[in-house]
Design a protein around this motif. Structure first.
Motif, mmCIF file in Angstrom:
data_model
loop_
_atom_site.group_PDB
_atom_site.id
_atom_site.type_symbol
_atom_site.label_atom_id
_atom_site.label_comp_id
_atom_site.label_asym_id
_atom_site.label_seq_id
_atom_site.Cartn_x
_atom_site.Cartn_y
_atom_site.Cartn_z
ATOM 1 N N HIS A 126 0.052 46.854 64.766
ATOM 2 C CA HIS A 126 1.089 46.715 65.775
ATOM 3 C C HIS A 126 1.729 48.063 66.115
ATOM 4 O O HIS A 126 1.668 49.015 65.327
ATOM 5 N N SER A 127 2.362 48.125 67.272
ATOM 6 C CA SER A 127 2.932 49.379 67.769
ATOM 7 C C SER A 127 4.119 49.858 66.940
ATOM 8 O O SER A 127 4.499 51.031 67.032
ATOM 9 N N ASP A 128 4.724 48.990 66.135
ATOM 10 C CA ASP A 128 5.819 49.424 65.260
ATOM 11 C C ASP A 128 5.285 49.950 63.929
ATOM 12 O O ASP A 128 6.052 50.119 62.978
ATOM 13 N N THR A 129 3.988 50.209 63.868
ATOM 14 C CA THR A 129 3.240 50.720 62.706
ATOM 15 C C THR A 129 3.131 49.706 61.572
ATOM 16 O O THR A 129 2.750 50.065 60.468
ATOM 17 N N GLY B 228 -4.523 47.510 68.094
ATOM 18 C CA GLY B 228 -5.291 47.905 66.917
ATOM 19 C C GLY B 228 -6.570 48.625 67.297
ATOM 20 O O GLY B 228 -6.921 49.650 66.709
ATOM 21 N N VAL B 229 -7.269 48.089 68.300
ATOM 22 C CA VAL B 229 -8.498 48.739 68.772
ATOM 23 C C VAL B 229 -8.184 50.131 69.303
ATOM 24 O O VAL B 229 -8.882 51.107 69.002
ATOM 25 N N PHE B 230 -7.112 50.235 70.095
ATOM 26 C CA PHE B 230 -6.728 51.532 70.655
ATOM 27 C C PHE B 230 -6.430 52.545 69.543
ATOM 28 O O PHE B 230 -6.876 53.694 69.599
ATOM 29 N N THR B 231 -5.699 52.127 68.525
ATOM 30 C CA THR B 231 -5.322 53.036 67.444
ATOM 31 C C THR B 231 -6.547 53.531 66.682
ATOM 32 O O THR B 231 -6.671 54.729 66.393
ATOM 33 N N VAL B 232 -7.454 52.626 66.369
ATOM 34 C CA VAL B 232 -8.643 53.005 65.607
ATOM 35 C C VAL B 232 -9.556 53.889 66.446
ATOM 36 O O VAL B 232 -10.094 54.893 65.955
ATOM 37 N N VAL B 233 -9.731 53.548 67.714
ATOM 38 C CA VAL B 233 -10.597 54.351 68.596
ATOM 39 C C VAL B 233 -10.013 55.743 68.790
ATOM 40 O O VAL B 233 -10.746 56.751 68.787
ATOM 41 N N ALA B 234 -8.686 55.834 68.933
ATOM 42 C CA ALA B 234 -8.051 57.148 69.085
ATOM 43 C C ALA B 234 -8.256 57.989 67.827
ATOM 44 O O ALA B 234 -8.541 59.196 67.911
ATOM 45 N N SER B 235 -8.127 57.365 66.672
ATOM 46 C CA SER B 235 -8.356 58.092 65.415
ATOM 47 C C SER B 235 -9.807 58.537 65.307
ATOM 48 O O SER B 235 -10.100 59.658 64.870
ATOM 49 N N ASN C 160 0.583 55.451 61.811
ATOM 50 C CA ASN C 160 -0.484 54.510 62.159
ATOM 51 C C ASN C 160 -1.710 54.712 61.272
ATOM 52 O O ASN C 160 -2.417 53.747 60.950
ATOM 53 N N VAL C 161 -1.958 55.964 60.880
ATOM 54 C CA VAL C 161 -3.091 56.246 59.993
ATOM 55 C C VAL C 161 -2.871 55.592 58.636
ATOM 56 O O VAL C 161 -3.784 54.993 58.058
ATOM 57 N N VAL C 162 -1.638 55.687 58.123
ATOM 58 C CA VAL C 162 -1.319 55.044 56.848
ATOM 59 C C VAL C 162 -1.496 53.530 56.965
ATOM 60 O O VAL C 162 -2.007 52.873 56.047
ATOM 61 N N THR C 163 -1.071 52.970 58.100
ATOM 62 C CA THR C 163 -1.209 51.524 58.299
ATOM 63 C C THR C 163 -2.673 51.109 58.326
ATOM 64 O O THR C 163 -3.051 50.072 57.753
ATOM 65 N N ILE C 164 -3.505 51.907 58.981
ATOM 66 C CA ILE C 164 -4.938 51.602 59.014
ATOM 67 C C ILE C 164 -5.500 51.533 57.593
ATOM 68 O O ILE C 164 -6.216 50.586 57.225
#
Length: 260
Positions: free
Chosen positions: A94-97, A162-169, A67-71
């Motif tokens: 997306h959840s599939d990265t 997307g918001v969840f992934t960025v906030v978690a990072s 997910n970091v690479v996708t960001i």
């Protein structure tokens, strides 16, 4: 005649002094080992080994870390779009990265080609930039750039995952920057840098594997093929050469302490 009094080889005071000296020596030795563990050479070797395992062994750690690479991939598209004058509409993760970056502007030409090309190059180029900064002992600058990247992506994300992934990072970054001891910041920065360098290569391999199976007909390479009339497989080769070159150059920067 009384026998001579035997000479005492030790005394309570002497034993205590000896014990203190031994404890001081042990403490000094432990401190020395701790200092050695914090040297750039040790940090970069351990961080590089961990990143290599996560990226190329695969499994659940890679799927989550990807997910970091996708960001960074989508941030590369977004930044390129802005630089060439396109109007950035938003980013979805997306959840599939996978991810998608939407921008408006001329649907063809050099600007659109540059925007399409930037995604697969972004993680490796950012990793190379971080490696150069770490080579100059600018750990704090690396953390600041990561924060700015996450903030920029967060502003443009248009879906909940997307918001969840960025906030978690961002939460992980905040823990390292403001809660964790200072000694943690350098290893974290080295780990992120190595991960970006290695993590920029694997998606290119996955891309060509999917293309061979007919599963990525609208990939960045295929879009570039339609935009430039250059075969998509050659664009995959460009991505491969660029990402491996960044890995080699960045690795040399990071491994420089081993030569000193």
């Amino acid at each position: 005649m009384s026998s001579p009094v035997p000479l005492a080889l030790g005394s309570p005071a002497g034993d205590a002094l000896s014990a203190l000296r031994t404890a001081a020596a042990d403490t000094s030795s432990a401190g020395s080992l701790l200092e050695q563990a914090q040297t750039p050479a040790v940090i970069t070797l351990v961080a590089g080994g961990v990143a290599l395992l996560v990226v190329f062994v695969g499994g659940s750690p890679w799927r989550r870390a990807r997910n970091v690479v996708t960001i960074v991939h989508e941030a590369g598209h977004a930044l390129a779009a802005v630089l060439v004058g396109r109007r950035l509409q938003g980013i979805k993760l997306h959840s599939d990265t996978s991810g998608v970056t939407v921008s408006r502007g001329k649907p063809e030409g050099p600007g659109m080609a540059f925007t399409a090309m930037a995604g697969y190059l972004a993680p490796s180029v950012l990793g190379l930039l971080f490696a150069s900064l770490l080579g100059n002992d600018l750990v704090g600058t690396v953390l600041v750039l990561i924060a700015l990247l996450l903030l920029g992506v967060l502003v443009m994300v248009r879906n909940a995952y997307g918001v969840f992934t960025v906030v978690a990072s961002a939460a992980v970054l905040a823990l390292v920057a403001f809660v964790a001891p200072v000694e943690v910041q350098a290893p974290f920065s080295y780990l992120v840098t190595w991960f970006l360098l290695f993590g920029g290569v694997r998606p290119v391999i996955e891309l060509q594997t999917k293309r061979r199976r007919g599963q990525a007909r609208d990939s960045d390479a295929d879009q570039l093929g339609r935009l430039t009339a250059v075969p998509p497989v050659l664009w995959v080769l460009v991505f491969a050469v660029a990402t491996v070159s960044c890995l080699i150059a960045g690795g040399l920067w990071l491994l420089e302490p081993l030569a000193t």
